[in-house]
Design an enzyme around this catalytic site. Structure first.
Site, PDB file in Angstrom:
ATOM      1  N   CYS A  87      52.316  19.727  73.186  1.00 19.88           N
ATOM      2  CA  CYS A  87      51.576  20.210  72.408  1.00 19.88           C
ATOM      3  C   CYS A  87      50.334  19.876  72.144  1.00 19.88           C
ATOM      4  CB  CYS A  87      52.072  20.978  70.522  1.00 19.88           C
ATOM      5  SG  CYS A  87      53.918  21.010  71.161  1.00 19.88           S
TER       6      CYS A  87
HETATM    7  P1  NAD Z   1      59.802  26.765  75.261  1.00 20.28           P
HETATM    8  O1  NAD Z   1      59.217  26.927  76.737  1.00 20.28           O
HETATM    9  O2  NAD Z   1      60.632  25.768  74.505  1.00 20.28           O
HETATM   10  O3  NAD Z   1      60.203  28.245  75.090  1.00 20.28           O
HETATM   11  C1  NAD Z   1      59.612  29.832  75.185  1.00 20.28           C
HETATM   12  C2  NAD Z   1      61.067  30.130  75.318  1.00 20.28           C
HETATM   13  O4  NAD Z   1      60.811  31.745  75.922  1.00 20.28           O
HETATM   14  C3  NAD Z   1      61.518  30.077  76.666  1.00 20.28           C
HETATM   15  O5  NAD Z   1      63.177  30.367  76.142  1.00 20.28           O
HETATM   16  C4  NAD Z   1      61.179  31.176  77.482  1.00 20.28           C
HETATM   17  O6  NAD Z   1      62.618  31.574  78.531  1.00 20.28           O
HETATM   18  C5  NAD Z   1      61.220  32.443  76.523  1.00 20.28           C
HETATM   19  N1  NAD Z   1      60.272  33.493  77.384  1.00 20.28           N
HETATM   20  C6  NAD Z   1      59.485  33.743  78.244  1.00 20.28           C
HETATM   21  N2  NAD Z   1      59.170  35.231  78.110  1.00 20.28           N
HETATM   22  C7  NAD Z   1      59.811  35.612  77.108  1.00 20.28           C
HETATM   23  C8  NAD Z   1      60.170  37.160  77.381  1.00 20.28           C
HETATM   24  N3  NAD Z   1      59.349  37.805  77.735  1.00 20.28           N
HETATM   25  N4  NAD Z   1      60.938  37.340  76.544  1.00 20.28           N
HETATM   26  C9  NAD Z   1      62.022  36.610  75.709  1.00 20.28           C
HETATM   27  N5  NAD Z   1      61.591  35.152  75.607  1.00 20.28           N
HETATM   28  C10 NAD Z   1      60.841  34.775  76.698  1.00 20.28           C
HETATM   29  O7  NAD Z   1      58.001  26.610  73.956  1.00 20.28           O
HETATM   30  P2  NAD Z   1      58.889  26.286  72.326  1.00 20.28           P
HETATM   31  O8  NAD Z   1      57.842  24.394  72.684  1.00 20.28           O
HETATM   32  O9  NAD Z   1      59.501  27.242  71.987  1.00 20.28           O
HETATM   33  O10 NAD Z   1      56.570  27.243  72.499  1.00 20.28           O
HETATM   34  C11 NAD Z   1      57.165  27.727  71.869  1.00 20.28           C
HETATM   35  C12 NAD Z   1      55.268  28.376  70.838  1.00 20.28           C
HETATM   36  O11 NAD Z   1      55.803  27.341  69.725  1.00 20.28           O
HETATM   37  C13 NAD Z   1      54.397  27.564  71.861  1.00 20.28           C
HETATM   38  O12 NAD Z   1      52.667  28.629  72.091  1.00 20.28           O
HETATM   39  C14 NAD Z   1      54.017  26.103  71.290  1.00 20.28           C
HETATM   40  O13 NAD Z   1      52.647  26.145  71.703  1.00 20.28           O
HETATM   41  C15 NAD Z   1      54.123  26.444  69.751  1.00 20.28           C
HETATM   42  N6  NAD Z   1      54.512  25.687  69.180  1.00 20.28           N
HETATM   43  C16 NAD Z   1      55.625  24.752  69.363  1.00 20.28           C
HETATM   44  C17 NAD Z   1      56.604  23.888  68.882  1.00 20.28           C
HETATM   45  C18 NAD Z   1      57.120  22.479  69.454  1.00 20.28           C
HETATM   46  O14 NAD Z   1      57.417  21.021  68.952  1.00 20.28           O
HETATM   47  N7  NAD Z   1      57.429  22.654  70.703  1.00 20.28           N
HETATM   48  C19 NAD Z   1      55.399  23.598  67.950  1.00 20.28           C
HETATM   49  C20 NAD Z   1      54.956  24.193  67.416  1.00 20.28           C
HETATM   50  C21 NAD Z   1      54.056  25.575  67.734  1.00 20.28           C
HETATM   51  C1  UGA Z   2      52.856  17.709  67.127  1.00 11.76           C
HETATM   52  C2  UGA Z   2      52.783  18.228  65.950  1.00 11.76           C
HETATM   53  O1  UGA Z   2      52.756  16.797  65.012  1.00 11.76           O
HETATM   54  C3  UGA Z   2      52.832  19.339  64.926  1.00 11.76           C
HETATM   55  O2  UGA Z   2      52.703  19.932  63.828  1.00 11.76           O
HETATM   56  C4  UGA Z   2      52.593  21.412  66.137  1.00 11.76           C
HETATM   57  O3  UGA Z   2      53.208  21.617  65.294  1.00 11.76           O
HETATM   58  C5  UGA Z   2      53.242  19.882  66.863  1.00 11.76           C
HETATM   59  O4  UGA Z   2      52.413  19.200  67.710  1.00 11.76           O
HETATM   60  C6  UGA Z   2      52.961  21.698  68.241  1.00 11.76           C
HETATM   61  O5  UGA Z   2      52.241  21.700  67.898  1.00 11.76           O
HETATM   62  O6  UGA Z   2      53.955  22.571  68.969  1.00 11.76           O
HETATM   63  P1  UGA Z   2      54.582  17.012  68.316  1.00 11.76           P
HETATM   64  O7  UGA Z   2      54.146  17.029  69.890  1.00 11.76           O
HETATM   65  O8  UGA Z   2      56.300  17.612  68.224  1.00 11.76           O
HETATM   66  O9  UGA Z   2      54.435  17.632  67.295  1.00 11.76           O
HETATM   67  O10 UGA Z   2      55.105  15.549  68.584  1.00 11.76           O
HETATM   68  P2  UGA Z   2      54.216  14.345  67.284  1.00 11.76           P
HETATM   69  O11 UGA Z   2      54.579  13.097  66.111  1.00 11.76           O
HETATM   70  O12 UGA Z   2      52.942  14.989  66.752  1.00 11.76           O
HETATM   71  O13 UGA Z   2      53.371  13.527  68.274  1.00 11.76           O
HETATM   72  C7  UGA Z   2      52.505  13.738  69.577  1.00 11.76           C
HETATM   73  C8  UGA Z   2      52.136  12.692  70.037  1.00 11.76           C
HETATM   74  O14 UGA Z   2      51.278  11.867  69.329  1.00 11.76           O
HETATM   75  C9  UGA Z   2      53.591  12.097  70.960  1.00 11.76           C
HETATM   76  O15 UGA Z   2      53.340  11.505  72.240  1.00 11.76           O
HETATM   77  C10 UGA Z   2      52.812  10.385  69.271  1.00 11.76           C
HETATM   78  O16 UGA Z   2      54.118   9.662  70.292  1.00 11.76           O
HETATM   79  C11 UGA Z   2      51.997  10.337  69.222  1.00 11.76           C
HETATM   80  N1  UGA Z   2      51.845   9.646  68.640  1.00 11.76           N
HETATM   81  C12 UGA Z   2      51.449  10.359  67.145  1.00 11.76           C
HETATM   82  C13 UGA Z   2      50.468   8.770  68.265  1.00 11.76           C
HETATM   83  O17 UGA Z   2      50.573   8.473  69.429  1.00 11.76           O
HETATM   84  N2  UGA Z   2      50.073   7.843  67.645  1.00 11.76           N
HETATM   85  C14 UGA Z   2      50.660   8.833  66.021  1.00 11.76           C
HETATM   86  O18 UGA Z   2      50.236   7.914  65.129  1.00 11.76           O
HETATM   87  C15 UGA Z   2      51.337   9.506  65.840  1.00 11.76           C
END
Ligand code: NAD
Ligand code: UGA
Length: 477
Positions: free
Chosen positions: A295
């Site tokens: 992310c």
């Molecule tokens: P991911 O890659 O784990 O999952 C995405 C899923 O979507 C996959 O399983 C894939 O097969 C599926 N997919 C792709 N195209 C598709 C389609 N046309 N129809 C149905 N399914 C389809 O992604 P994620 O980590 O869950 O992240 C999803 C979004 O949320 C991203 O934009 C990410 O930036 C955001 N986000 C992620 C996190 C996180 O911690 N992972 C946190 C907050 C926001």
């Molecule tokens: C981050 C955000 O914390 C979530 O709120 C957000 O939804 C997500 O991205 C996203 O948009 O997908 P995540 O990537 O799961 O979540 O993990 P974090 O706990 O935020 O850590 C991110 C990175 O920063 C890691 O490599 C962690 O080790 C590092 N980190 C975090 C530091 O080096 N120092 C800190 O004090 C905190």
């Protein structure tokens, strides 16, 4: 005869009943970290969810109640939801389109090499919805809510027009909303069930209300003030602003950690004192090897490159990314300051980008492992408590006579002249100096996560180098 002819009737009846039971108004598209956790979270609130993913293996896993990702509490919640008939996985959206009212788009939004956001998955979902509308023109009013992290303008100028190609009109036949997700890996389910806030942006009040109606399940009556209503573009920017700010905090403290090393100061004390100011807060002030994961790196890059393309010069975001890259290199520099890497066997502890996840995307190990090999290390002996993490990294850095993967810490450490800790796993926090006695020669440990207790190593022959602190008094103003 009579009994026999009754059987198909009863089967059809039972099948209809079970379909009715499975009737749901919520459909999640994309069963990755976000979609899967959302489905489990909604099911834990007794709501029925259809989960659609193009990956048939993922869907097969889900319908068996097996969790395809490594996330605390998720497998149990998912299994429970499937067993209670609340979660149904499908590989084809069309099968559940008519029966669903609100669709949450949770597909991936990756970056290309130049840092631009790749909207291919979002576009393909928009096309699938367009095609469903064409096939089911009488399906009724639907609301499409984007949960994926998308650059401003994606929801209203990429997704919406594609759906309108069906002949349906946004604001009349369907609603459009954007509700960014803030969960963290390692505590994903808990974050969804106990949100600090829920942001819902919509093209109109009807779209906002439909999404609120689902997401309010995660808010107690006394927490209704945590719901922020806005327009879709503001919702999109809130997400990038928040991730960029947290990444900025990390790069900031990492830069201060470099000053701490220069001035002979311990960065923890600096961060602790700063964090006691309620305007700053102690969170995200842990100095380390730079931020990784799926992310922060991609989101900061995507915002930076969107700004750059539009003629802005996002200087701060550029600095945040540059400091992060420099910090990854600095981990190796710390070892080089104390040991010659050429010919040295080095244990690398930690492949996941942070503790409690098997995710290794953009993890610092992906810079450190090839870095050590390029510097001529005789062996690089890798360990991570997550077997999933080990398998993921193996795909990009296959084992050979110089690079080996180990199931136990003891195996990785044994015979190594140096050890680098990259992830703050509890297993590593608990390590005692006596466990390093099997290391070779005059061993050196580089603790890039600042998790080992210096005092406990004082009487040992192991040299402990902790990122963000030194006893140097060389600097004179
Ligand atoms: P991911 O890659 O784990 O999952 C995405 C899923 O979507 C996959 O399983 C894939 O097969 C599926 N997919 C792709 N195209 C598709 C389609 N046309 N129809 C149905 N399914 C389809 O992604 P994620 O980590 O869950 O992240 C999803 C979004 O949320 C991203 O934009 C990410 O930036 C955001 N986000 C992620 C996190 C996180 O911690 N992972 C946190 C907050 C926001
Ligand atoms: C981050 C955000 O914390 C979530 O709120 C957000 O939804 C997500 O991205 C996203 O948009 O997908 P995540 O990537 O799961 O979540 O993990 P974090 O706990 O935020 O850590 C991110 C990175 O920063 C890691 O490599 C962690 O080790 C590092 N980190 C975090 C530091 O080096 N120092 C800190 O004090 C905190």
């Amino acid at each position: 005869m009579k009994v026999d002819s009754d059987v198909p009737h009863r089967i059809v009846f039972l099948y209809r009943c079970s379909l009715n039971d499975a009737m749901t108004s919520t459909c999640i598209i994309g069963a990755g970290y976000v979609g899967l956790t959302y489905a489990a979270g909604l099911a834990s609130k007794n709501l029925k969810v259809n989960l659609v993913d193009v990956n048939t293996a993922t869907i097969a896993c889900i319908n068996k109640g097996t969790c395809p990702i490594d996330e605390p509490g998720l497998e149990k919640a998912l299994k429970d939801g499937v067993k209670r008939g609340l979660i149904h996985g499908h590989a084809i959206l069309d099968l559940v389109f008519a029966e669903s009212d609100v669709f949450f788009v949770c597909v991936g939004t990756y970056c290309d090499d130049a840092g631009n956001i790749n909207l291919a998955q979002v576009r393909s979902v928009a096309q699938a919805i367009r095609d469903c509308f064409k096939m089911h023109p009488d399906a009724g009013y639907k609301v499409i809510c984007v949960k994926s992290t998308v650059i401003c303008g994606t929801t209203d100028s990429v997704l919406l027009p594609v759906i309108e190609e069906s002949g349906m009109k946004a604001g009349k036949d369907f609603g459009v909303a954007m509700s960014p997700e803030f969960l963290k890996e390692g505590s994903a389910l808990d974050d969804i069930l106990n949100p600090d806030k829920i942001v819902v942006g919509g093209i109109d009040q009807r779209s906002i209300d439909a999404v609120k109606n689902v997401l309010k399940a995660f808010l107690k009556d006394s927490d209704q003030h945590k719901l922020i209503e806005t327009d879709v573009r503001t919702a999109e920017l809130i997400k990038y602003a928040q991730n960029s700010f947290l990444a900025t905090k990390i790069s900031f403290i990492n830069e201060m950690a470099r000053f701490a090393e220069l001035f002979g100061v311990n960065i923890s004390m600096v961060a602790k004192a700063m964090g006691m100011d309620s305007r700053i807060s102690p969170k995200f002030l842990n100095a380390g090897p730079g931020f990784g994961g799926s992310c922060f790196p991609k989101d900061v890059k995507a915002l930076y490159s969107a700004g750059k393309k539009a003629g802005l010069d996002p200087l701060l975001l550029k600095a945040v990314l540059d400091v992060n890259e420099r910090q990854k290199r600095h981990v190796l520099e710390l070892l080089q300051q104390h040991r010659q890497v050429k010919g040295l066997a080095v244990a690398v502890l930690g492949l996941a980008f942070k503790a409690n996840t098997g995710d290794t995307r953009e993890s610092v190990c992906r810079a450190v492992i090839p870095g050590l090999l390029a510097l001529g290390a005789s062996r690089v002996k890798v360990h991570d408590p997550s077997a999933f993490a080990r398998e993921e990294v193996k795909k990009d850095f296959p084992p050979d006579e110089r690079l080996t993967y180990h199931d136990t810490i003891a195996e990785a450490i044994k015979g190594s002249g140096a050890c680098i800790i990259l992830t703050e796993w509890d297993e590593y926090k608990r390590l005692k100096f006596s466990e390093f006695t099997t290391m070779a020669g005059n061993p050196c440990i580089v603790d890039s996560r600042r998790i080992l207790d210096r005092k406990a190593f004082e009487k040992s022959k192991v040299q402990l180098v902790i990122l963000g602190e030194s006893e140097s008094r060389d600097f004179k103003p």
